[in-house]
Design a protein around this motif. Structure first.
Motif, mmCIF file in Angstrom:
data_model
loop_
_atom_site.group_PDB
_atom_site.id
_atom_site.type_symbol
_atom_site.label_atom_id
_atom_site.label_comp_id
_atom_site.label_asym_id
_atom_site.label_seq_id
_atom_site.Cartn_x
_atom_site.Cartn_y
_atom_site.Cartn_z
ATOM 1 N N LEU A 64 0.979 -1.255 -0.020
ATOM 2 C CA LEU A 64 0.108 -0.011 0.190
ATOM 3 C C LEU A 64 0.976 1.226 -0.094
ATOM 4 N N VAL A 98 -7.182 5.318 3.016
ATOM 5 C CA VAL A 98 -7.905 4.174 3.035
ATOM 6 C C VAL A 98 -9.235 4.192 3.133
ATOM 7 N N GLN A 108 -13.340 2.805 1.736
ATOM 8 C CA GLN A 108 -13.709 1.471 1.652
ATOM 9 C C GLN A 108 -13.353 0.771 0.586
ATOM 10 N N THR A 135 -9.953 -0.549 1.504
ATOM 11 C CA THR A 135 -10.000 -1.506 2.719
ATOM 12 C C THR A 135 -10.466 -3.031 2.067
ATOM 13 N N ARG A 186 -9.398 -4.083 -0.882
ATOM 14 C CA ARG A 186 -8.322 -4.625 -1.455
ATOM 15 C C ARG A 186 -7.624 -5.118 -0.372
ATOM 16 N N ILE A 187 -7.387 -4.570 0.818
ATOM 17 C CA ILE A 187 -6.507 -5.150 1.619
ATOM 18 C C ILE A 187 -7.157 -6.464 2.387
ATOM 19 N N ALA A 188 -8.251 -6.566 2.531
ATOM 20 C CA ALA A 188 -9.035 -7.521 2.937
ATOM 21 C C ALA A 188 -8.894 -8.788 1.915
ATOM 22 N N VAL A 196 -5.124 5.028 8.845
ATOM 23 C CA VAL A 196 -5.582 3.628 8.698
ATOM 24 C C VAL A 196 -6.958 3.688 9.658
ATOM 25 N N SER A 214 -11.777 0.249 10.409
ATOM 26 C CA SER A 214 -12.214 -1.042 9.476
ATOM 27 C C SER A 214 -10.968 -1.821 9.010
ATOM 28 N N ALA A 215 -9.908 -1.016 8.478
ATOM 29 C CA ALA A 215 -8.683 -1.712 7.994
ATOM 30 C C ALA A 215 -7.778 -1.855 9.262
ATOM 31 N N ILE A 272 -8.405 -5.851 10.164
ATOM 32 C CA ILE A 272 -8.180 -6.888 9.353
ATOM 33 C C ILE A 272 -7.102 -8.024 9.300
ATOM 34 N N TRP A 332 -1.384 -4.000 12.794
ATOM 35 C CA TRP A 332 -0.513 -3.236 12.103
ATOM 36 C C TRP A 332 0.435 -2.902 12.937
#
Length: 306
Positions: free
Chosen positions: A30, A65, A67, A70, A72-74, A90, A93-94, A97, A102
């Protein structure tokens, strides 16, 4: 362990490479979007994006970051996220994950110098010791519990750029060691303790040299804002860029801002003793040695830096 890596500038690249070298599976990167660089304003990937592309890693470019990011990270399904100078917040919600959270590499000894410019602020403040920590990222500004720490002496000649370069490499090792401890279930987060100080992002105005200040403070500021945003002063309202100065405690008879040529050295008075200019860049010209600039002045003794 599957790792999402978040970072943008060149100082984050050693951390990405250290994680790859330690055998972690970096499943996505990212980073901030491409930005215009140089006089021709050519759209250029961030240093982290460029290295990730070379390594064949999927790159997520985002200013924030949201929706979609987020999601794509998930989809990357990371076990942990490592973040080094990404340049954006961040959201919760992110943060939720990765199952290990983090882990942020920050270039100060938290809770000292929380914020975007910890190394620069440490140099300007005249700290003798700084360092880096890894900590669990929270929604607060650099408030999470610490996982690992290293210390680094601030050398008398250090610019913020030189100090940050050293910390980027030693910090990369610390980050890899921290992730290894997390993977082995041996990490032990410790609450931050000590005096809190803040390190907001530097502005152009932070680079202005105040000749009424003592020479030591002027020297620290010039080093702390090098290379960015850069030290500067003015002559008759025209801005002039200044590279880090040398302290000259042997010269104490110059008024603040007044210039003089002594044995081919360009000196400027301060609130204490003089400083020696090394290189300067007049408005509209290239950077040059202070001696070359002085030769172009009709009378250096009439020059007053404002």
């Amino acid at each position: 362990m599957r790792v999402l890596f978040a970072g943008t500038p060149a100082v984050a690249v050693p951390s990405l490479e250290a994680l790859i070298g330690a055998g972690f599976d970096v499943v996505a990167v990212l980073t901030r979007p491409d930005a215009p660089i140089g006089r021709k304003r050519v759209m250029t990937p961030s240093p982290v994006a460029a290295r990730a592309i070379e390594l064949g890693i999927d790159v997520i470019r985002a200013t924030r970051v949201d929706q979609d990011v987020t999601a794509r990270i998930a989809a990357a399904d990371p076990d942990v996220a490592a973040i080094v100078a990404y340049g954006g917040l961040v959201p919760r919600s992110a943060l939720n994950i990765p199952r290990h959270g983090w882990i942020n590499l920050h270039f100060s000894l938290l809770p000292a110098w929380r914020g975007a410019a910890p190394v620069q602020r440490a140099v300007i403040a005249g700290d003798d010791i700084t360092g880096a920590v890894t900590f669990l990222l929270e929604e607060g500004l650099d408030t999470g519990p610490v996982l690992g720490t290293l210390t680094e002496a601030v050398r008398p000649e250090d610019t913020a750029g030189a100090l940050l370069e050293r910390l980027s490499h030693s910090g990369a090792v610390l980050l890899a060691q921290t992730l290894s401890a997390v993977e082995a279930g041996q990490a032990s987060p410790q609450a931050q303790h000590g005096d809190i100080s803040l390190a907001p992002k530097l502005t152009i105005e932070d680079g202005r040299l105040d000749w009424l200040q003592p020479a030591l403070a002027i020297g620290r500021r010039a080093r702390g804002v090098t290379p960015e945003p850069g030290a500067w002063t003015t002559i008759e309202g025209q801005r002039i860029k200044v590279e880090p100065v040398r302290l000259r405690p042997d010269v104490q008879n110059l008024a603040p801002g007044c210039a003089a040529l002594r044995e081919k050295s360009v000196l400027v008075g301060t609130g204490s003793y003089a400083v020696e200019l090394t290189r300067i860049q007049p408005s509209g010209k290239k950077m040059m040695t202070a001696a070359d600039w002085a030769r172009g002045q009709a009378s250096l003794e009439s020059v007053v830096f404002e």
